[in-house]
Design a protein around this motif. Structure first.
Motif, PDB file in Angstrom:
ATOM      1  N   PRO A 185     -10.470   0.062 -14.506  1.00 11.07           N
ATOM      2  CA  PRO A 185     -10.044   1.465 -15.185  1.00 11.07           C
ATOM      3  C   PRO A 185     -10.579   2.709 -14.340  1.00 11.07           C
ATOM      4  CG  PRO A 185     -11.926   0.296 -16.604  1.00 11.07           C
ATOM      5  CD  PRO A 185     -11.358  -0.644 -15.450  1.00 11.07           C
ATOM      6  N   GLU A 186     -11.776   2.475 -13.430  1.00  8.50           N
ATOM      7  CA  GLU A 186     -12.085   3.486 -12.797  1.00  8.50           C
ATOM      8  C   GLU A 186     -11.057   4.305 -11.560  1.00  8.50           C
ATOM      9  OE1 GLU A 186     -15.997   3.076 -11.221  1.00  8.50           O
ATOM     10  OE2 GLU A 186     -17.063   2.879 -13.101  1.00  8.50           O
ATOM     11  N   LEU A 187     -10.313   3.359 -11.310  1.00  6.85           N
ATOM     12  CA  LEU A 187      -9.284   3.790 -10.360  1.00  6.85           C
ATOM     13  C   LEU A 187      -8.068   4.496 -10.907  1.00  6.85           C
ATOM     14  CD1 LEU A 187      -8.874   0.450  -8.217  1.00  6.85           C
ATOM     15  CD2 LEU A 187     -10.135   2.383  -7.711  1.00  6.85           C
ATOM     16  N   VAL A 188      -7.944   4.643 -12.386  1.00  3.51           N
ATOM     17  CA  VAL A 188      -6.881   5.639 -12.922  1.00  3.51           C
ATOM     18  C   VAL A 188      -7.381   6.784 -13.171  1.00  3.51           C
ATOM     19  CG1 VAL A 188      -5.508   5.776 -14.853  1.00  3.51           C
ATOM     20  CG2 VAL A 188      -5.705   3.296 -13.980  1.00  3.51           C
ATOM     21  N   ARG A 189      -6.797   7.668 -12.496  1.00  2.00           N
ATOM     22  CA  ARG A 189      -7.323   9.343 -12.631  1.00  2.00           C
ATOM     23  C   ARG A 189      -6.744   9.671 -14.054  1.00  2.00           C
ATOM     24  NH1 ARG A 189      -7.822   6.289  -7.953  1.00  2.00           N
ATOM     25  NH2 ARG A 189      -8.672   7.692  -6.311  1.00  2.00           N
ATOM     26  N   GLU A 190      -7.519   9.567 -15.040  1.00  2.00           N
ATOM     27  CA  GLU A 190      -7.131   9.801 -16.425  1.00  2.00           C
ATOM     28  C   GLU A 190      -6.757  11.172 -16.498  1.00  2.00           C
ATOM     29  OE1 GLU A 190      -6.735   8.076 -18.690  1.00  2.00           O
ATOM     30  OE2 GLU A 190      -7.691   6.171 -18.062  1.00  2.00           O
ATOM     31  N   ASN A 191      -7.442  12.266 -15.754  1.00  2.00           N
ATOM     32  CA  ASN A 191      -7.248  13.596 -15.847  1.00  2.00           C
ATOM     33  C   ASN A 191      -5.645  14.118 -15.270  1.00  2.00           C
ATOM     34  OD1 ASN A 191      -8.195  13.085 -13.282  1.00  2.00           O
ATOM     35  ND2 ASN A 191      -9.016  15.529 -13.097  1.00  2.00           N
ATOM     36  N   ARG A 192      -5.214  13.012 -14.725  1.00  2.00           N
ATOM     37  CA  ARG A 192      -3.924  13.388 -14.027  1.00  2.00           C
ATOM     38  C   ARG A 192      -2.697  12.730 -14.668  1.00  2.00           C
ATOM     39  NH1 ARG A 192      -6.064  12.242  -7.725  1.00  2.00           N
ATOM     40  NH2 ARG A 192      -7.348  13.699  -7.691  1.00  2.00           N
ATOM     41  N   LEU A 193      -3.030  12.323 -15.945  1.00  2.00           N
ATOM     42  CA  LEU A 193      -1.902  11.389 -16.453  1.00  2.00           C
ATOM     43  C   LEU A 193      -0.868  12.149 -16.804  1.00  2.00           C
ATOM     44  CD1 LEU A 193      -3.832   8.780 -18.365  1.00  2.00           C
ATOM     45  CD2 LEU A 193      -2.083   8.077 -16.778  1.00  2.00           C
ATOM     46  N   GLU A 194      -0.874  13.407 -17.517  1.00  2.00           N
ATOM     47  CA  GLU A 194      -0.040  14.330 -18.071  1.00  2.00           C
ATOM     48  C   GLU A 194       0.826  15.006 -16.812  1.00  2.00           C
ATOM     49  OE1 GLU A 194      -1.206  17.390 -20.451  1.00  2.00           O
ATOM     50  OE2 GLU A 194      -2.373  15.886 -22.182  1.00  2.00           O
ATOM     51  N   ASP A 195       0.356  15.289 -15.823  1.00  2.00           N
ATOM     52  CA  ASP A 195       0.940  15.760 -14.590  1.00  2.00           C
ATOM     53  C   ASP A 195       1.811  14.590 -14.154  1.00  2.00           C
ATOM     54  OD1 ASP A 195      -0.056  17.941 -14.761  1.00  2.00           O
ATOM     55  OD2 ASP A 195      -1.704  17.691 -13.234  1.00  2.00           O
ATOM     56  N   ALA A 196       1.420  13.201 -14.149  1.00  2.00           N
ATOM     57  CA  ALA A 196       2.325  12.068 -13.642  1.00  2.00           C
ATOM     58  C   ALA A 196       3.508  11.968 -14.614  1.00  2.00           C
ATOM     59  CB  ALA A 196       1.343  10.892 -13.807  1.00  2.00           C
ATOM     60  N   ARG A 197       3.120  12.105 -15.852  1.00  2.00           N
ATOM     61  CA  ARG A 197       4.275  12.056 -16.969  1.00  2.00           C
ATOM     62  C   ARG A 197       5.370  13.267 -16.857  1.00  2.00           C
ATOM     63  NH1 ARG A 197       2.437  13.360 -22.563  1.00  2.00           N
ATOM     64  NH2 ARG A 197       2.537  15.514 -21.376  1.00  2.00           N
ATOM     65  N   ASP A 198       4.897  14.361 -16.597  1.00  2.00           N
ATOM     66  CA  ASP A 198       5.854  15.487 -16.489  1.00  2.00           C
ATOM     67  C   ASP A 198       6.574  15.627 -15.182  1.00  2.00           C
ATOM     68  OD1 ASP A 198       4.700  16.216 -18.795  1.00  2.00           O
ATOM     69  OD2 ASP A 198       3.262  17.618 -17.952  1.00  2.00           O
ATOM     70  N   THR A 251       0.609  -1.215   0.007  1.00  2.00           N
ATOM     71  CA  THR A 251      -0.012   0.149   0.063  1.00  2.00           C
ATOM     72  C   THR A 251       0.765   1.316   0.139  1.00  2.00           C
ATOM     73  OG1 THR A 251      -1.806  -1.137   1.220  1.00  2.00           O
ATOM     74  CG2 THR A 251      -1.869   1.334   1.267  1.00  2.00           C
ATOM     75  N   GLU A 252       1.154   1.824  -1.179  1.00  2.00           N
ATOM     76  CA  GLU A 252       1.989   2.895  -1.236  1.00  2.00           C
ATOM     77  C   GLU A 252       1.843   3.868  -2.688  1.00  2.00           C
ATOM     78  OE1 GLU A 252       5.184   0.239  -2.307  1.00  2.00           O
ATOM     79  OE2 GLU A 252       5.389   0.617  -4.370  1.00  2.00           O
ATOM     80  N   GLN A 253       2.474   5.061  -2.668  1.00  2.00           N
ATOM     81  CA  GLN A 253       2.143   5.817  -3.447  1.00  2.00           C
ATOM     82  C   GLN A 253       2.501   5.384  -5.170  1.00  2.00           C
ATOM     83  OE1 GLN A 253       4.291   7.602  -5.795  1.00  2.00           O
ATOM     84  NE2 GLN A 253       6.052   6.607  -5.135  1.00  2.00           N
ATOM     85  N   HIS A 254       1.509   5.514  -5.948  1.00  2.00           N
ATOM     86  CA  HIS A 254       1.922   5.224  -7.366  1.00  2.00           C
ATOM     87  C   HIS A 254       1.729   6.578  -8.325  1.00  2.00           C
ATOM     88  CE1 HIS A 254       1.986   0.991  -5.951  1.00  2.00           C
ATOM     89  NE2 HIS A 254       2.686   0.858  -7.285  1.00  2.00           N
ATOM     90  N   GLY A 255       2.016   7.558  -7.779  1.00  2.00           N
ATOM     91  CA  GLY A 255       2.027   8.701  -8.509  1.00  2.00           C
ATOM     92  C   GLY A 255       0.417   9.266  -8.208  1.00  2.00           C
ATOM     93  N   PRO A 256       0.381  10.527  -8.843  1.00  2.00           N
ATOM     94  CA  PRO A 256      -0.837  11.292  -8.776  1.00  2.00           C
ATOM     95  C   PRO A 256      -2.186  10.887  -9.439  1.00  2.00           C
ATOM     96  CG  PRO A 256       0.308  12.537 -10.406  1.00  2.00           C
ATOM     97  CD  PRO A 256       1.356  11.438  -9.833  1.00  2.00           C
ATOM     98  N   HIS A 257      -1.876   9.574 -10.373  1.00  2.00           N
ATOM     99  CA  HIS A 257      -2.904   9.117 -11.062  1.00  2.00           C
ATOM    100  C   HIS A 257      -3.408   7.440 -10.784  1.00  2.00           C
ATOM    101  CE1 HIS A 257       0.592   7.296 -12.525  1.00  2.00           C
ATOM    102  NE2 HIS A 257       0.142   6.414 -13.417  1.00  2.00           N
ATOM    103  N   ALA A 258      -2.539   6.940  -9.951  1.00  2.00           N
ATOM    104  CA  ALA A 258      -2.917   5.424  -9.898  1.00  2.00           C
ATOM    105  C   ALA A 258      -3.140   5.345  -8.335  1.00  2.00           C
ATOM    106  CB  ALA A 258      -1.793   4.476 -10.399  1.00  2.00           C
ATOM    107  N   PRO A 259      -3.840   4.155  -8.009  1.00  2.00           N
ATOM    108  CA  PRO A 259      -4.070   4.027  -6.590  1.00  2.00           C
ATOM    109  C   PRO A 259      -2.787   3.696  -5.714  1.00  2.00           C
ATOM    110  CG  PRO A 259      -5.070   2.341  -8.048  1.00  2.00           C
ATOM    111  CD  PRO A 259      -4.860   3.491  -8.687  1.00  2.00           C
ATOM    112  N   LEU A 260      -3.126   3.824  -4.184  1.00  2.00           N
ATOM    113  CA  LEU A 260      -1.957   3.134  -3.497  1.00  2.00           C
ATOM    114  C   LEU A 260      -2.074   1.922  -3.366  1.00  2.00           C
ATOM    115  CD1 LEU A 260      -3.141   5.889  -0.382  1.00  2.00           C
ATOM    116  CD2 LEU A 260      -0.824   5.630  -1.691  1.00  2.00           C
TER     117      LEU A 260
END
Length: 245
Positions: free
Chosen positions: A164-177, A26-35
């Motif tokens: 798929p609902e667990l992935v925050r699609e609107n945060r993917l670009e921030d995650a990449r950057d 149970t850990e961070q996986h960026g701003p787009h994926a669940p702990l």
């Protein structure tokens, strides 16, 4: 059979020695994926393999907290010490073996668990408590394995496929950057970093936008098929210990 869904009388009547234990973190996986990404993916691979095999296999509840202190700077991350983790996994497997399920595959979804799981498997096997083999799904996906990062394309695509609902699609670009290109900070083949926050701004390693649902479907198929082959081998293997030479 899922132990958590069965009664004790149903489990008593099983005629198998084979069990799987999903192990995650149970850990961070960026701003787009669940702990819970590492638990979710380990469970998905284990369940997909059980659907593909004709063998009777006991599926234990997942172990949700692992060796993850390297992500401690990111909110929500949980961890235990390696000693605690090894003891918990070992005793969990010993309890399965007590009921006759003494051929166990530890289906792992977290890189930080790998060394500890290998040691646990060796201790259990050498003590003859059980024959335990660790299996890490992202090492068993062929050419895709080289793209494994953290919250990157492999984990993102697999979560996109299984939930798929667990992935925050609107945060993917921030995650990449805010992602790092690779794990760690290396000089002379030595990793200078102990915590992920030393080399990644947002906890991500790799480009999660390279992980789509179709890739996730392929990853699940590759990992599950590989796990089925492993289960077949573990079920048939002579697990007696070699004699002293």
């Amino acid at each position: 059979m899922h132990l958590s869904e069965a009664t004790w009388t149903e489990v008593r009547n099983l005629e198998t020695e084979l069990a799987v234990v999903p192990v995650g973190s149970t850990e961070q996986h960026g701003p787009h994926a669940p702990l819970g990404t590492d638990v979710l993916t380990a469970e998905a691979v284990a369940d997909a393999a059980l659907e593909r095999t004709d063998r009777e296999v006991v599926r234990a509840p997942a172990i949700p907290v692992g060796v993850a202190e390297e992500h401690r700077q990111f909110a929500g991350t949980m961890w235990v010490s390696e000693d605690t983790f090894r003891s918990y996994v070992r005793e969990s497997v010993e309890s399965l073996a007590h009921h006759g399920f003494d051929r166990v595959v530890l289906v792992n979804g977290h890189g930080g668990n790998i060394d500890a799981l290998r040691e646990v498997g060796g201790r259990l096997t050498r003590s003859s408590e059980a024959y335990a083999v660790p299996y890490t799904w992202f090492e068993a996906v062929g050419e895709h394995a080289s793209d494994m990062g953290h919250g990157g394309p492999l984990e993102t695509s697999l979560v996109r496929h299984v939930d798929p609902e667990l992935v925050r699609e609107n945060r993917l670009e921030d995650a990449r950057d805010g992602a790092a290109d690779g794990w760690g900070e290396w000089t002379s083949y030595a990793n200078l970093a102990y915590d992920s926050a030393e080399f990644t701004d947002n906890g991500v390693v790799g480009d999660p936008t390279d992980g789509d649902e179709r890739r996730g479907e392929e990853l699940l198929e590759l990992a599950a098929d590989s796990l089925v082959r492993l289960l077949e081998t573990v079920a048939e293997r002579d697990v007696s210990r070699p004699q002293r030479r």
